[in-house]
Scaffold this motif. Structure first.
Motif, PDB file in Angstrom:
ATOM      1  N   LEU A  30       0.849  -1.183   0.000  1.00  0.00           N
ATOM      2  CA  LEU A  30       0.000   0.000   0.000  1.00  0.00           C
ATOM      3  C   LEU A  30       0.889   1.238   0.000  1.00  0.00           C
ATOM      4  CD1 LEU A  30      -2.650  -1.070   2.655  1.00  0.00           C
ATOM      5  CD2 LEU A  30      -2.751  -1.340   0.172  1.00  0.00           C
ATOM      6  N   ASN A  31       0.594   2.194  -0.867  1.00  0.00           N
ATOM      7  CA  ASN A  31       1.409   3.398  -0.968  1.00  0.00           C
ATOM      8  C   ASN A  31       0.984   4.487   0.001  1.00  0.00           C
ATOM      9  OD1 ASN A  31       3.000   2.332  -3.025  1.00  0.00           O
ATOM     10  ND2 ASN A  31       1.529   2.938  -4.573  1.00  0.00           N
ATOM     11  N   HIS A  32      -0.315   4.733   0.106  1.00  0.00           N
ATOM     12  CA  HIS A  32      -0.851   5.754   1.005  1.00  0.00           C
ATOM     13  C   HIS A  32      -2.378   5.661   0.950  1.00  0.00           C
ATOM     14  CE1 HIS A  32      -0.634   7.737  -2.964  1.00  0.00           C
ATOM     15  NE2 HIS A  32      -1.768   8.299  -2.601  1.00  0.00           N
ATOM     16  N   ILE A  33      -3.051   6.392   1.820  1.00  0.00           N
ATOM     17  CA  ILE A  33      -4.514   6.452   1.779  1.00  0.00           C
ATOM     18  C   ILE A  33      -4.891   7.345   0.605  1.00  0.00           C
ATOM     19  CG2 ILE A  33      -6.591   7.252   2.958  1.00  0.00           C
ATOM     20  CD1 ILE A  33      -5.175   6.540   5.590  1.00  0.00           C
ATOM     21  N   HIS A  34      -5.728   6.841  -0.285  1.00  0.00           N
ATOM     22  CA  HIS A  34      -6.119   7.606  -1.468  1.00  0.00           C
ATOM     23  C   HIS A  34      -7.229   8.597  -1.151  1.00  0.00           C
ATOM     24  CE1 HIS A  34      -8.175   8.414  -5.316  1.00  0.00           C
ATOM     25  NE2 HIS A  34      -6.934   8.439  -5.774  1.00  0.00           N
ATOM     26  N   HIS A  35      -8.284   8.138  -0.474  1.00  0.00           N
ATOM     27  CA  HIS A  35      -9.381   9.030  -0.107  1.00  0.00           C
ATOM     28  C   HIS A  35     -10.215   8.411   1.000  1.00  0.00           C
ATOM     29  CE1 HIS A  35     -11.509   6.395  -3.000  1.00  0.00           C
ATOM     30  NE2 HIS A  35     -12.546   6.630  -2.214  1.00  0.00           N
ATOM     31  N   VAL A  36     -11.018   9.238   1.597  1.00  0.00           N
ATOM     32  CA  VAL A  36     -12.012   8.828   2.590  1.00  0.00           C
ATOM     33  C   VAL A  36     -13.355   9.246   2.016  1.00  0.00           C
ATOM     34  CG1 VAL A  36     -12.889   9.209   4.918  1.00  0.00           C
ATOM     35  CG2 VAL A  36     -10.410   9.140   4.520  1.00  0.00           C
ATOM     36  N   ALA A  37     -14.321   8.330   1.981  1.00  0.00           N
ATOM     37  CA  ALA A  37     -15.644   8.628   1.432  1.00  0.00           C
ATOM     38  C   ALA A  37     -16.646   8.796   2.572  1.00  0.00           C
ATOM     39  CB  ALA A  37     -16.100   7.517   0.496  1.00  0.00           C
ATOM     40  N   ILE A  38     -17.453   9.852   2.474  1.00  0.00           N
ATOM     41  CA  ILE A  38     -18.468  10.161   3.484  1.00  0.00           C
ATOM     42  C   ILE A  38     -19.795  10.369   2.764  1.00  0.00           C
ATOM     43  CG2 ILE A  38     -19.230  11.837   5.219  1.00  0.00           C
ATOM     44  CD1 ILE A  38     -16.221  12.529   5.607  1.00  0.00           C
TER      45      ILE A  38
END
Length: 130
Positions: free
Chosen positions: A5-13
């Protein structure tokens, strides 16, 4: 072979009131709008937001989305935390905007200060001092 895993891409709300949540995330929290799209086939808005140019948040509106109770200590995703330089100053900005904010706590493991507050749908958010 292991997953890399490279990094967190997004958080969905998913929000209950798009206009109210859009104002909260952009005007109160100061996130930057990257893109805003209305998807007629889903009767849904999608708002892409950036936090200081990083870690995109996707804010969605879906008609009749079910309510999910959420507290910082509930099972599931615990909270979304934002790093700040001074938690007391950031807390006061939220209070001045009429946002209820818990008292400042200190992380037992790191000694860092943090506070919890909620978005317009009661989703737990945290300000964590770096």
């Amino acid at each position: 072979m292991s997953l890399k895993l490279n990094h967190i891409h997004h958080v969905a709300i998913i929000c209950s009131d798009y206009a109210r949540s859009r104002a909260f995330y952009t005007e109160v929290l100061g996130l930057t709008v990257v893109a805003e799209t209305y998807r007629a086939t889903r009767d849904s808005w999608k708002l892409d937001l950036a936090v200081n140019g990083h870690y995109q948040i996707e804010l969605f509106s879906f008609p009749d989305a079910p309510v999910r109770p959420s507290w910082p200590e509930a099972q599931g995703l615990r909270h979304l935390a934002f790093a700040v330089e001074d938690v007391s100053t950031a807390r006061q900005v939220l209070l001045d905007a009429g946002i209820e904010v818990e008292a400042v706590r200190v992380d037992d493991l790191t000694g860092k200060r943090f506070v919890f507050f909620s978005d317009p749908d009661g989703l737990p958010l945290e300000l964590y001092e770096q």
